[in-house]
Write a protein that holds these residues in place. Structure first.
Motif, PDB file in Angstrom:
ATOM      1  N   ASP A  75       0.839  -1.205   0.000  1.00 30.28           N
ATOM      2  CA  ASP A  75       0.000   0.000   0.000  1.00 30.28           C
ATOM      3  C   ASP A  75       0.878   1.260   0.000  1.00 30.28           C
ATOM      4  O   ASP A  75       0.561   2.250  -0.681  1.00 30.28           O
ATOM      5  CB  ASP A  75      -0.928   0.030   1.210  1.00 30.28           C
ATOM      6  N   LEU A 108       2.244   1.695  -3.487  1.00 26.11           N
ATOM      7  CA  LEU A 108       1.203   2.193  -4.383  1.00 26.11           C
ATOM      8  C   LEU A 108       0.960   3.677  -4.160  1.00 26.11           C
ATOM      9  O   LEU A 108       0.833   4.450  -5.128  1.00 26.11           O
ATOM     10  CB  LEU A 108      -0.092   1.396  -4.183  1.00 26.11           C
ATOM     11  N   GLU A 109       0.909   4.109  -2.908  1.00 25.29           N
ATOM     12  CA  GLU A 109       0.732   5.539  -2.622  1.00 25.29           C
ATOM     13  C   GLU A 109       1.936   6.340  -3.105  1.00 25.29           C
ATOM     14  O   GLU A 109       1.775   7.455  -3.629  1.00 25.29           O
ATOM     15  CB  GLU A 109       0.524   5.757  -1.123  1.00 25.29           C
ATOM     16  N   LEU A 123       3.976   5.583  -5.621  1.00 27.11           N
ATOM     17  CA  LEU A 123       3.921   5.654  -7.088  1.00 27.11           C
ATOM     18  C   LEU A 123       2.839   6.616  -7.558  1.00 27.11           C
ATOM     19  O   LEU A 123       3.032   7.372  -8.516  1.00 27.11           O
ATOM     20  CB  LEU A 123       3.691   4.255  -7.667  1.00 27.11           C
ATOM     21  N   THR A 124       1.687   6.596  -6.878  1.00 20.65           N
ATOM     22  CA  THR A 124       0.606   7.522  -7.237  1.00 20.65           C
ATOM     23  C   THR A 124       1.052   8.971  -7.035  1.00 20.65           C
ATOM     24  O   THR A 124       0.829   9.831  -7.899  1.00 20.65           O
ATOM     25  CB  THR A 124      -0.648   7.231  -6.386  1.00 20.65           C
ATOM     26  N   LEU A 125       1.688   9.236  -5.911  1.00 21.42           N
ATOM     27  CA  LEU A 125       2.182  10.583  -5.631  1.00 21.42           C
ATOM     28  C   LEU A 125       3.233  11.000  -6.650  1.00 21.42           C
ATOM     29  O   LEU A 125       3.236  12.151  -7.119  1.00 21.42           O
ATOM     30  CB  LEU A 125       2.755  10.634  -4.220  1.00 21.42           C
ATOM     31  N   VAL A 134       3.509   9.925  -9.801  1.00 24.52           N
ATOM     32  CA  VAL A 134       2.857  10.160 -11.095  1.00 24.52           C
ATOM     33  C   VAL A 134       2.152  11.510 -11.093  1.00 24.52           C
ATOM     34  O   VAL A 134       2.255  12.290 -12.051  1.00 24.52           O
ATOM     35  CB  VAL A 134       1.885   9.009 -11.430  1.00 24.52           C
ATOM     36  N   PHE A 135       1.435  11.818 -10.013  1.00 25.27           N
ATOM     37  CA  PHE A 135       0.759  13.119  -9.945  1.00 25.27           C
ATOM     38  C   PHE A 135       1.772  14.265  -9.928  1.00 25.27           C
ATOM     39  O   PHE A 135       1.585  15.284 -10.607  1.00 25.27           O
ATOM     40  CB  PHE A 135      -0.141  13.214  -8.713  1.00 25.27           C
TER      41      PHE A 135
END
Length: 84
Positions: free
Chosen positions: A5, A8-9, A11-13, A15-16
């Motif tokens: 988790d 994933l957070e 990688l999301t951060l 990408v944004f």
């Protein structure tokens, strides 16, 4: 919180964050190009007048016409040759 988790957070951060930076830089390029186009339309480009290059013959002609300078230079050369 499991490590998957967190990854994933992260990688999301990432990408944004990279998306926002890419978008900002793209908008900055377009804004700069449009401002440049507007300025070129409003103020015409002045033509630069190139002056003739100064040749090396001009200073030597001035030296040859100055008797006092020629005497000083001759004395300096004579003194240099005596010392060496």
């Amino acid at each position: 919180m499991p490590s998957s988790d967190l990854m994933l957070e992260g990688l999301t951060l990432m990408v944004f964050g990279m998306g926002f930076v890419f978008t900002f830089l793209t908008l900055l390029v377009f804004a700069t190009k449009s401002m440049s186009a507007i300025v070129l339309r409003l103020s015409p480009v002045e033509e630069l007048v190139m002056e003739a290059p100064v040749t090396m013959a001009q200073p030597s002609q001035n030296v040859a016409n100055d008797p006092q300078l020629m005497a000083v230079l001759s004395a300096a050369v004579h003194r240099y040759r005596q010392d060496h």
